[in-house]
Scaffold this motif. Structure first.
Motif, PDB file in Angstrom:
ATOM      1  N   SER A   1      18.664  55.841  38.812  1.00 11.07           N
ATOM      2  CA  SER A   1      19.058  54.634  38.077  1.00 11.07           C
ATOM      3  C   SER A   1      20.107  54.997  37.037  1.00 11.07           C
ATOM      4  CB  SER A   1      17.850  54.004  37.384  1.00 11.07           C
ATOM      5  OG  SER A   1      16.858  53.676  38.318  1.00 11.07           O
ATOM      6  N   LEU A   2      21.285  54.450  37.176  1.00 17.34           N
ATOM      7  CA  LEU A   2      22.417  54.806  36.315  1.00 17.34           C
ATOM      8  C   LEU A   2      22.074  54.705  34.834  1.00 17.34           C
ATOM      9  CD1 LEU A   2      25.428  55.422  35.818  1.00 17.34           C
ATOM     10  CD2 LEU A   2      25.888  52.974  36.096  1.00 17.34           C
ATOM     11  N   LEU A   3      21.542  53.580  34.392  1.00 16.12           N
ATOM     12  CA  LEU A   3      21.315  53.360  32.967  1.00 16.12           C
ATOM     13  C   LEU A   3      20.250  54.293  32.386  1.00 16.12           C
ATOM     14  CD1 LEU A   3      21.485  49.466  32.724  1.00 16.12           C
ATOM     15  CD2 LEU A   3      23.286  51.138  32.248  1.00 16.12           C
ATOM     16  N   GLU A   4      19.367  54.804  33.235  1.00 14.28           N
ATOM     17  CA  GLU A   4      18.302  55.692  32.764  1.00 14.28           C
ATOM     18  C   GLU A   4      18.653  57.170  32.884  1.00 14.28           C
ATOM     19  OE1 GLU A   4      14.207  54.572  33.641  1.00 14.28           O
ATOM     20  OE2 GLU A   4      14.960  52.729  34.533  1.00 14.28           O
ATOM     21  N   GLN A   5      19.796  57.472  33.520  1.00 14.95           N
ATOM     22  CA  GLN A   5      20.231  58.863  33.607  1.00 14.95           C
ATOM     23  C   GLN A   5      20.645  59.364  32.221  1.00 14.95           C
ATOM     24  OE1 GLN A   5      23.448  58.983  36.452  1.00 14.95           O
ATOM     25  NE2 GLN A   5      22.076  59.204  38.190  1.00 14.95           N
ATOM     26  N   VAL A   6      20.530  60.666  32.005  1.00 15.04           N
ATOM     27  CA  VAL A   6      21.073  61.264  30.789  1.00 15.04           C
ATOM     28  C   VAL A   6      22.598  61.251  30.916  1.00 15.04           C
ATOM     29  CG1 VAL A   6      21.263  63.361  29.408  1.00 15.04           C
ATOM     30  CG2 VAL A   6      19.057  62.702  30.381  1.00 15.04           C
ATOM     31  N   TYR A   7      23.266  60.738  29.919  1.00 19.29           N
ATOM     32  CA  TYR A   7      24.722  60.670  29.923  1.00 19.29           C
ATOM     33  C   TYR A   7      25.288  62.088  29.940  1.00 19.29           C
ATOM     34  CZ  TYR A   7      29.439  59.618  28.151  1.00 19.29           C
ATOM     35  OH  TYR A   7      30.799  59.531  27.986  1.00 19.29           O
TER      36      TYR A   7
ATOM     37  N   ASP B   1      23.598  65.471  22.379  1.00 19.36           N
ATOM     38  CA  ASP B   1      22.238  65.960  22.166  1.00 19.36           C
ATOM     39  C   ASP B   1      21.517  66.289  23.466  1.00 19.36           C
ATOM     40  OD1 ASP B   1      21.785  63.473  23.216  1.00 19.36           O
ATOM     41  OD2 ASP B   1      20.579  62.725  21.535  1.00 19.36           O
ATOM     42  N   GLY B   2      22.189  66.041  24.604  1.00 18.61           N
ATOM     43  CA  GLY B   2      21.575  66.325  25.895  1.00 18.61           C
ATOM     44  C   GLY B   2      20.449  65.382  26.253  1.00 18.61           C
ATOM     45  N   LYS B   3      20.278  64.298  25.482  1.00 15.47           N
ATOM     46  CA  LYS B   3      19.173  63.365  25.709  1.00 15.47           C
ATOM     47  C   LYS B   3      19.622  61.913  25.846  1.00 15.47           C
ATOM     48  CE  LYS B   3      15.922  66.200  23.019  1.00 15.47           C
ATOM     49  NZ  LYS B   3      15.015  66.212  21.831  1.00 15.47           N
ATOM     50  N   GLN B   4      20.739  61.574  25.239  1.00 11.25           N
ATOM     51  CA  GLN B   4      21.196  60.182  25.233  1.00 11.25           C
ATOM     52  C   GLN B   4      21.362  59.647  26.647  1.00 11.25           C
ATOM     53  OE1 GLN B   4      25.302  59.492  24.072  1.00 11.25           O
ATOM     54  NE2 GLN B   4      24.740  57.667  22.891  1.00 11.25           N
ATOM     55  N   THR B   5      20.774  58.501  26.921  1.00  9.50           N
ATOM     56  CA  THR B   5      20.909  57.888  28.242  1.00  9.50           C
ATOM     57  C   THR B   5      22.225  57.133  28.349  1.00  9.50           C
ATOM     58  OG1 THR B   5      19.841  55.825  27.569  1.00  9.50           O
ATOM     59  CG2 THR B   5      18.418  57.592  28.412  1.00  9.50           C
ATOM     60  N   VAL B   6      22.592  56.785  29.568  1.00  7.81           N
ATOM     61  CA  VAL B   6      23.796  55.979  29.785  1.00  7.81           C
ATOM     62  C   VAL B   6      23.657  54.630  29.079  1.00  7.81           C
ATOM     63  CG1 VAL B   6      25.148  54.755  31.536  1.00  7.81           C
ATOM     64  CG2 VAL B   6      24.425  57.115  31.941  1.00  7.81           C
TER      65      VAL B   6
END
Length: 358
Positions: free
Chosen positions: A301-307, A312-317
């Motif tokens: 799921s694009l929006l739930e992937q880590v950007y 910070d290595g955690k922010q989602t898309v």
């Protein structure tokens, strides 16, 4: 009539055909340029027919776009060598430009592809390029996105083509953000925009696969379930003497499965699968399954992937888009990977040469 080098040159520039083909066509038509062009067209069509059964799974993707509409096309060739050919790449861009102008949605709809080929002599151009390049060429598919803001991205020289459309904003900041999202899609290959877009039947299939794969891997099962399996094995004497001794000595050792035989591990998996109905209702096991499903959903799921550019290595898309503009929302995306889902030709040039030499 004598066929001059200048005549051959002129015909080559008109058609793009090879020098010897041009000379042969001019000789056959006694120097009549128009008739020679027709001969070359027929020759190209014949070559296309001969190549029709051959596999064309290489090629490139190209895009064409306006401010609010973008199109990506995939055109295939037989070899990667041709895919890097400038003449081929120019042809693919012409196809993309015509697909954009067509107003058609494309996809895998053969009628839409055929309709684009009927535009501006594209079908004849395809015949010509097939004759010139000498390989089967195929316009496989195209797709269109529309939004207040659109972006596209071509990766690896055309091996992957991405489109993304959004609503809620159309300024330069939004366009830059959408370009970043297009690169995210190329790299991470999501299947859906969000979890809400995943059909229930697909989630249920995912759950069934996750349950079976977990039970087939007893080492990953929750400790209470493992202990139930060990008790059954010992009670019913289902292991060899050696494996029973190892189990008795190391059942609480996290490295137990490094010592058990493959047969013993297979027996534990068999027992776990046999008790599937009971384990599905086990809260601990259900938690393990849902955790794995949730992880997989975040991957597709694009929006739930880590950007991918998250500091910070955690922010989602989703959080990234919100930080750019809370109204910016992904409406649609398309990702073409050249040759996906197609049978590829297995080239073994050494074997081919050996066969030719007998």
């Amino acid at each position: 009539m004598a066929i001059t080098a200048a005549m051959v040159k002129e015909l080559r520039e008109m058609t793009g055909a090879g020098m010897m083909d041009c000379k042969k066509a001019l000789t056959e038509t006694n120097g009549d340029m128009d008739a020679a062009v027709e001969v070359l067209k027929k020759s190209g069509a014949a070559k296309m027919e001969k190549k029709a059964s051959r596999i064309a799974a290489e090629g490139i993707a190209r895009v064409a776009a306006s401010d609010t509409v973008a199109v990506v096309v995939e055109v295939n060739s037989e070899t990667d060598f041709v895919a890097k050919n400038e003449t081929f790449q120019e042809f693919v861009q012409v196809v993309a430009d015509n697909a954009l102008a067509s107003g058609l949605e494309g996809g895998t709809n053969g009628e839409d592809v055929e309709a684009v080929l009927e535009m501006n002599g594209l079908k004849d151009l395809l015949v010509e390029k097939t004759a010139t390049i000498g390989e089967k060429l195929s316009v496989r598919r195209f797709a269109r996105v529309t939004g207040e803001c659109v972006a596209s991205y071509i990766h690896a020289g055309g091996k992957i083509g991405v489109l993304v459309a959004a609503t809620g904003a159309s300024d330069d900041t939004a366009k830059d953000a959408l370009s970043n999202i297009a690169m995210q899609i190329a790299a991470m290959n999501p299947k859906y925009i969000s979890r809400a877009d995943i059909p229930n039947e697909e989630i249920e299939k995912m759950r069934e696969i996750t349950i079976d794969s977990a039970l087939n891997d007893p080492a990953s099962l929750p400790k209470p379930i493992q202990n139930e399996l060990y008790t059954k094995v010992e009670t019913e004497n289902l292991f060899s003497e050696e494996d029973l001794a190892i189990l008795n000595e190391k059942k609480n050792d996290k490295y137990l499965y490094n010592f058990l035989s493959k047969e013993a591990i297979a027996k534990l998996a068999e027992l776990a699968l046999a008790g599937k109905a009971a384990y599905v209702d086990n809260k601990i096991f259900a938690g393990l399954v849902e955790g794995r499903i949730s992880k997989h959903i975040k991957e597709i799921s694009l929006l739930e992937q880590v950007y991918v550019k998250a500091e910070d290595g955690k922010q989602t898309v989703a959080k990234y888009l919100e930080s750019v503009n809370k109204d910016l929302a992904i409406a649609k995306f398309v990702r073409f990977e050249v040759g996906e889902g197609m049978e590829k030709k297995n080239e073994d040039f050494a074997a081919e040469v050996a066969a030719q030499l007998g």
